[in-house]
Motif scaffolding. Structure first.
Motif, PDB file in Angstrom:
ATOM      1  N   SER A  59       0.818  -1.212   0.000  1.00  0.00           N
ATOM      2  CA  SER A  59       0.000   0.000   0.000  1.00  0.00           C
ATOM      3  C   SER A  59       0.852   1.262   0.000  1.00  0.00           C
ATOM      4  CB  SER A  59      -0.911   0.022   1.230  1.00  0.00           C
ATOM      5  OG  SER A  59      -1.610   1.251   1.302  1.00  0.00           O
ATOM      6  N   GLU A  60       0.452   2.212  -0.832  1.00  0.00           N
ATOM      7  CA  GLU A  60       1.072   3.536  -0.823  1.00  0.00           C
ATOM      8  C   GLU A  60       0.295   4.500   0.069  1.00  0.00           C
ATOM      9  OE1 GLU A  60       1.576   5.011  -4.774  1.00  0.00           O
ATOM     10  OE2 GLU A  60       2.646   3.253  -5.487  1.00  0.00           O
ATOM     11  N   ALA A  61      -0.860   4.072   0.554  1.00  0.00           N
ATOM     12  CA  ALA A  61      -1.724   4.952   1.349  1.00  0.00           C
ATOM     13  C   ALA A  61      -1.404   4.839   2.831  1.00  0.00           C
ATOM     14  CB  ALA A  61      -3.193   4.577   1.111  1.00  0.00           C
ATOM     15  N   SER A  62      -1.720   5.895   3.555  1.00  0.00           N
ATOM     16  CA  SER A  62      -1.690   5.845   5.012  1.00  0.00           C
ATOM     17  C   SER A  62      -2.813   4.930   5.488  1.00  0.00           C
ATOM     18  CB  SER A  62      -1.883   7.250   5.577  1.00  0.00           C
ATOM     19  OG  SER A  62      -1.866   7.234   6.990  1.00  0.00           O
TER      20      SER A  62
ATOM     21  N   ASN B  75     -10.209  11.358   0.937  1.00  0.00           N
ATOM     22  CA  ASN B  75     -10.061  10.209   0.038  1.00  0.00           C
ATOM     23  C   ASN B  75      -9.946   8.860   0.756  1.00  0.00           C
ATOM     24  OD1 ASN B  75      -9.924  11.970  -2.272  1.00  0.00           O
ATOM     25  ND2 ASN B  75      -7.813  12.421  -1.701  1.00  0.00           N
TER      26      ASN B  75
ATOM     27  N   ALA C 155      -4.451   1.734  -4.124  1.00  0.00           N
ATOM     28  CA  ALA C 155      -4.296   2.881  -3.222  1.00  0.00           C
ATOM     29  C   ALA C 155      -3.096   3.734  -3.628  1.00  0.00           C
ATOM     30  CB  ALA C 155      -4.125   2.396  -1.785  1.00  0.00           C
ATOM     31  N   THR C 156      -3.252   5.045  -3.512  1.00  0.00           N
ATOM     32  CA  THR C 156      -2.181   5.989  -3.814  1.00  0.00           C
ATOM     33  C   THR C 156      -1.823   6.764  -2.553  1.00  0.00           C
ATOM     34  OG1 THR C 156      -3.612   7.876  -4.333  1.00  0.00           O
ATOM     35  CG2 THR C 156      -3.222   6.269  -6.110  1.00  0.00           C
ATOM     36  N   PRO C 157      -0.746   7.546  -2.583  1.00  0.00           N
ATOM     37  CA  PRO C 157      -0.390   8.342  -1.399  1.00  0.00           C
ATOM     38  C   PRO C 157      -1.462   9.357  -1.013  1.00  0.00           C
ATOM     39  CG  PRO C 157       1.497   8.160  -2.870  1.00  0.00           C
ATOM     40  CD  PRO C 157       0.326   7.599  -3.612  1.00  0.00           C
ATOM     41  N   GLU C 158      -2.374   9.677  -1.921  1.00  0.00           N
ATOM     42  CA  GLU C 158      -3.444  10.632  -1.619  1.00  0.00           C
ATOM     43  C   GLU C 158      -4.594   9.983  -0.854  1.00  0.00           C
ATOM     44  OE1 GLU C 158      -2.002  10.588  -4.861  1.00  0.00           O
ATOM     45  OE2 GLU C 158      -0.728  12.166  -3.991  1.00  0.00           O
ATOM     46  N   HIS C 159      -4.608   8.651  -0.773  1.00  0.00           N
ATOM     47  CA  HIS C 159      -5.697   7.939  -0.118  1.00  0.00           C
ATOM     48  C   HIS C 159      -5.413   7.695   1.363  1.00  0.00           C
ATOM     49  CE1 HIS C 159      -6.797   6.549  -4.331  1.00  0.00           C
ATOM     50  NE2 HIS C 159      -7.952   6.959  -3.850  1.00  0.00           N
ATOM     51  N   ASN C 160      -6.486   7.387   2.097  1.00  0.00           N
ATOM     52  CA  ASN C 160      -6.403   6.850   3.452  1.00  0.00           C
ATOM     53  C   ASN C 160      -7.134   5.521   3.465  1.00  0.00           C
ATOM     54  OD1 ASN C 160      -5.273   8.948   5.522  1.00  0.00           O
ATOM     55  ND2 ASN C 160      -6.571  10.144   4.141  1.00  0.00           N
TER      56      ASN C 160
END
Length: 449
Positions: free
Chosen positions: A110-113, A140, A158-163
């Motif tokens: 995952s790139e997301a938090s 997001n 998932a991207t870094p802009e997602h949670n």
């Protein structure tokens, strides 16, 4: 998705399918692993396994042959529902093969938090509330885990802009090595799943795994009204945020003069919260903490709490009919959940309960039955619940065949102003495939009235 090399050219066994196994096998295949899938269901009855076979993944179905472990697997990805007492798992432990669950894979790619939610009760409501608040606050969210799509599937997009907001069970948390949520929540801790874990201590330690890899850069949100839970997480390196419905807590979320406050800042008046029940107030406080830590505005939080009416099958308001209100709490598969549902109402209640007999009695419900005017029972535990109701002094006690037939009987017994509540206190598997199916049948029966 992170293009990790961790599993490239490694022999990995995915044990048990269902949604999590399919997702794990597909992801590992994509990451360059040599994947073998082993599922107990025969291949001709197993469309999931057939689909994996078409992808070029090796599939062994119909049994769990222990000799399969002699093939030199470097990792096993276990379906969370398979207990560690399973002979295949016991043999793998003896051989020193690492065992993980698919949420570990989700974290690694995952790139997301990640916001992770666990606890005995309230996970789904808390997870849903957090997602609603993040959505309203334009943060997001992607919902995953037991409540929605499998985490390792969601993580791939998932991207870094997602949670990523993940509901986590103790079964999943037993199979992690690196998994580290930026925000973790422990809603509460009661005795549960002891048939799987063996002891309360082992169950508690599995739940505490949610914070084992957190650092001082992370946050752990904990129920400040449970001393045993506070003691459990003392070793955590995360910054601790407490929530309480009973007292003012420093560095946390609490209620003062009927106002919900976060770090002394008023968020919303309790009277403006739509979701009923003291147990849901705990879920709300923990969700507020996660939302505030994620940068959601007070206005967005307040808008969600003034409109959110609950999650399906969890003290879900269905409809009003001739002054009676119907609530679907089919997710109440134990007495603890039914106690919470009963405590949510001051009006007279007609209770619909029953289901799978796990050998327990229901006498611990008696103090919570004081405003139950009638009980309608079904399933394997019907007689036990009738006996409990008699001890509680409930005069109207009626056994029926199933949930569908319980609804019109409940309506006939009710008066204007009554609550008709499905809160079974039992699992559904004696008559229904899932608690969702049981709840849907209840809803359909209500709308037929």
């Amino acid at each position: 998705m992170k293009k990790i090399k961790t599993y490239e050219h490694k022999k990995i066994l995915v044990l048990g399918l269902a949604k999590s196994g399919v997702s794990a096998a597909t992801l590992l295949h994509r990451l360059g692993a040599f994947v073998t899938v082993n599922d107990y269901k025969p291949l001709h009855e197993n469309p999931e396994a057939q689909g994996l076979l078409q992808q070029g993944i090796k599939v062994i179905c119909g049994e769990h042959p222990i000799e399969l472990l002699d093939e030199g697997f470097q990792i096993i990805v276990k379906n969370p529902g398979i207990p560690y007492s399973n002979p295949m798992i016991q043999k793998a432990v003896e051989k020193g093969i690492p065992i993980i669950t698919e949420v570990e894979l989700a974290y690694q790619v995952s790139e997301a938090s990640i916001i992770g939610i666990t606890g005995t009760n309230g996970k789904t409501t808390t997870t849903t509330l957090i997602c609603e608040m993040l959505e309203k606050g334009s943060k997001n969210p992607l919902i995953a885990g037991n409540i929605g799509t499998v985490a390792s599937e969601v993580a791939q997009t998932a991207t870094p802009e997602h949670n990523m907001v993940i509901e986590l069970s103790s079964f999943q948390l037993m199979g992690i090595n690196e998994f580290r949520p930026h925000i973790a929540i422990l809603t509460n801790l009661y005795d549960a799943h002891l048939d799987y874990h063996g002891t309360r201590e082992e169950y508690a330690l599995a739940k505490a795994n949610i914070t084992k890899n957190q650092t001082e850069d992370d946050y752990l949100i904990v129920n400040g009204d449970q001393p045993h839970l506070i003691n459990l997480i003392q070793a955590s390196n995360a910054q601790k945020i407490y929530f309480s419905t009973k007292k003012i807590v420093e560095n946390g979320v609490y209620i003062e003069n009927d106002e919900v406050k976060y770090l002394d800042e008023s968020i919303i008046s309790v009277k403006d919260i739509v979701l009923p029940g003291a147990h849901n107030l705990e879920n709300i406080l923990s969700a507020i903490a996660a939302a505030k830590l994620s940068g959601v505005s007070n206005e967005a939080i307040k808008e969600v709490l003034s409109t959110f009416q609950g999650v399906k099958h969890r003290t879900q308001f269905v409809k009003s009919s001739r002054g009676r209100k119907f609530y679907n709490d089919s997710k109440a598969t134990n007495t603890l959940a039914t106690k919470s549902a009963l405590s949510a109402f001051e009006q007279p209640i007609i209770l619909l309960a029953g289901g799978l007999d796990r050998g327990n009695d229901f006498d611990d419900l008696i103090p919570y039955l004081h405003n139950v005017k009638a009980i309608i029972t079904f399933g394997e535990t019907s007689e036990k619940l009738l006996e409990t109701a008699q001890k509680a002094g409930i005069d109207r006690r009626i056994p029926v065949d199933n949930v569908e037939s319980a609804v019109p009987v409940a309506f006939e017994l009710s008066n204007e102003g009554d609550i008709i509540l499905l809160s079974p206190a039992c699992a559904s598997w004696d008559q229904y495939r899932t608690f969702e199916e049981r709840g849907d049948i209840f809803i359909e029966a209500v709308h037929k009235l």
